[in-house]
Scaffold this active site. Structure first.
Site, PDB file in Angstrom:
ATOM      1  N   ASP A  46      22.484   1.154  -4.725  1.00  0.00           N
ATOM      2  CA  ASP A  46      23.556   0.566  -3.928  1.00  0.00           C
ATOM      3  C   ASP A  46      22.996  -0.497  -2.982  1.00  0.00           C
ATOM      4  OD1 ASP A  46      25.336   2.407  -5.046  1.00  0.00           O
ATOM      5  OD2 ASP A  46      24.865   3.898  -3.512  1.00  0.00           O
ATOM      6  N   TYR A  74      13.973  10.665  -3.711  1.00  0.00           N
ATOM      7  CA  TYR A  74      14.601   9.804  -2.705  1.00  0.00           C
ATOM      8  C   TYR A  74      14.272  10.283  -1.295  1.00  0.00           C
ATOM      9  CZ  TYR A  74      17.664   8.051  -6.448  1.00  0.00           C
ATOM     10  OH  TYR A  74      18.160   7.483  -7.600  1.00  0.00           O
ATOM     11  N   TYR A 177      23.666  11.768  -7.703  1.00  0.00           N
ATOM     12  CA  TYR A 177      24.163  10.825  -6.698  1.00  0.00           C
ATOM     13  C   TYR A 177      23.855  11.372  -5.316  1.00  0.00           C
ATOM     14  CZ  TYR A 177      26.472   8.057 -10.234  1.00  0.00           C
ATOM     15  OH  TYR A 177      26.711   7.243 -11.313  1.00  0.00           O
ATOM     16  N   LEU A 198      18.800   5.056   2.687  1.00  0.00           N
ATOM     17  CA  LEU A 198      18.415   5.635   1.401  1.00  0.00           C
ATOM     18  C   LEU A 198      17.311   4.792   0.774  1.00  0.00           C
ATOM     19  CD1 LEU A 198      18.948   7.755  -0.827  1.00  0.00           C
ATOM     20  CD2 LEU A 198      20.643   6.187  -1.787  1.00  0.00           C
TER      21      LEU A 198
END
Length: 312
Positions: A46, A74, A177, A198
């Site tokens: 994103d 992540y 996600y 993120l």
């Protein structure tokens, strides 16, 4: 610096995607810097997200799908007490709730979200419905019913915690996600939550140390008193091998005679202790990567995806 004639570039680059631009915008910038004819990225990040965005050039794009199936890691910072329309800080705040959970309840919620879990992807994801990404429908106020996804969270490391925020490292399977994960965590704790930072740290076995930023590439491109040919040589030297997206598959070598048949798409006899596995196939006499094969019985090598003759 701009060059009209596009080049045949073949290889693999780990881009450190900056915050604030889409993955496709980052790809187009890199493609222009390399003046490349063909390039694609693996695993959409994103605009809010930064970190590892694999870029495949030319022949390497043939093997991109195999890397897309890999596990990931992540780093995420989330804010509690607010739910947003997009699941991150770029969205509109939809609801505010008091933060009343304690450390035990947080630990319990994280434990519930570890292992095999179900997720419903956000309407602001890049998943396509009838060929159009969901986020484009969302921007028009159109809601599409999404299927439940089964993903796996291998491990969650709690790094830091503040009054209304938390920092985690999340090790997860393909298709996870993180925005949805944080939203689900917020609902478990009855206060809501959204992502404020993120960063993708890892995909499969790819080395984090190889990350290159767009600014680094641009500085190299814009160096004065360097010939165009020398600039491209310096850029191309940054590229990892074509077979990097499939580096997790075993590597085998075949003879010149075997290679001549393999490159024609023919099965060849090949004795190996490997069975029922995809393998990276190299020519033993020059160490050239020639494609992806599959060994079924330990005695037969079948061509799976071949590399075309390079014309750099």
């Amino acid at each position: 610096m701009f060059f009209h004639k596009k080049r045949d570039v073949n290889g693999f680059l780990l881009l450190d995607k900056p915050k604030g631009i889409s993955s496709n915008s980052a790809l187009q910038e890199v493609k222009n810097i390399f003046n490349a004819k063909k390039a694609g990225y693996i695993g959409t990040l994103d605009p809010l997200a930064t970190g590892m965005l694999p870029i495949c050039f030319g022949e390497s794009t043939k093997f991109s799908n195999y890397l897309n199936q890999s596990d990931k890691k992540y780093n995420v910072i989330a804010k509690f007490g607010e739910s947003t329309s997009t699941g991150d800080s770029y969205g509109t705040i939809l609801k505010k709730r008091p933060i009343l959970f304690n450390f035990f309840e947080l630990s319990s919620a994280l434990k519930k979200l570890t292992g095999s879990i179900n997720q419903i992807p956000s309407m602001y994801s890049a998943i396509k419905y009838r060929g159009i990404p969901l986020y484009k429908y969302a921007r028009r106020g159109i809601k599409i019913e999404r299927s439940i996804r089964h993903v796996f969270i291998y491990k969650i490391d709690l790094l830091k915690q503040g009054k209304d925020w938390i920092e985690l490292n999340v090790y997860c399977s393909k298709g996870t996600y993180i925005r949805t994960f944080i939203e689900d965590l917020g609902e478990q704790l009855l206060c809501g939550a959204h992502v404020i930072s993120l960063r993708r740290l890892k995909i499969s076995l790819l080395p984090y140390s190889k990350l290159k930023s767009i600014s680094f590439l641009k500085n190299l491109l814009n160096k004065k008193k360097i010939e165009k040919r020398d600039i491209f040589t310096k850029l191309d030297n940054l590229l990892m091998p074509i077979d990097t997206p499939i580096c997790h598959f075993p590597k085998i070598y075949i003879s010149m005679k075997q290679s001549s048949f393999f490159k024609l798409g023919q099965k060849i006899n090949f004795i190996s202790n490997i069975e029922n596995s995809l393998v990276r196939v190299f020519e033993e006499y020059n160490n050239n990567f020639i494609g992806l094969g599959k060994i079924f019985t330990g005695e037969l090598l079948i061509p799976y995806r071949l590399v075309s003759i390079l014309t750099n």
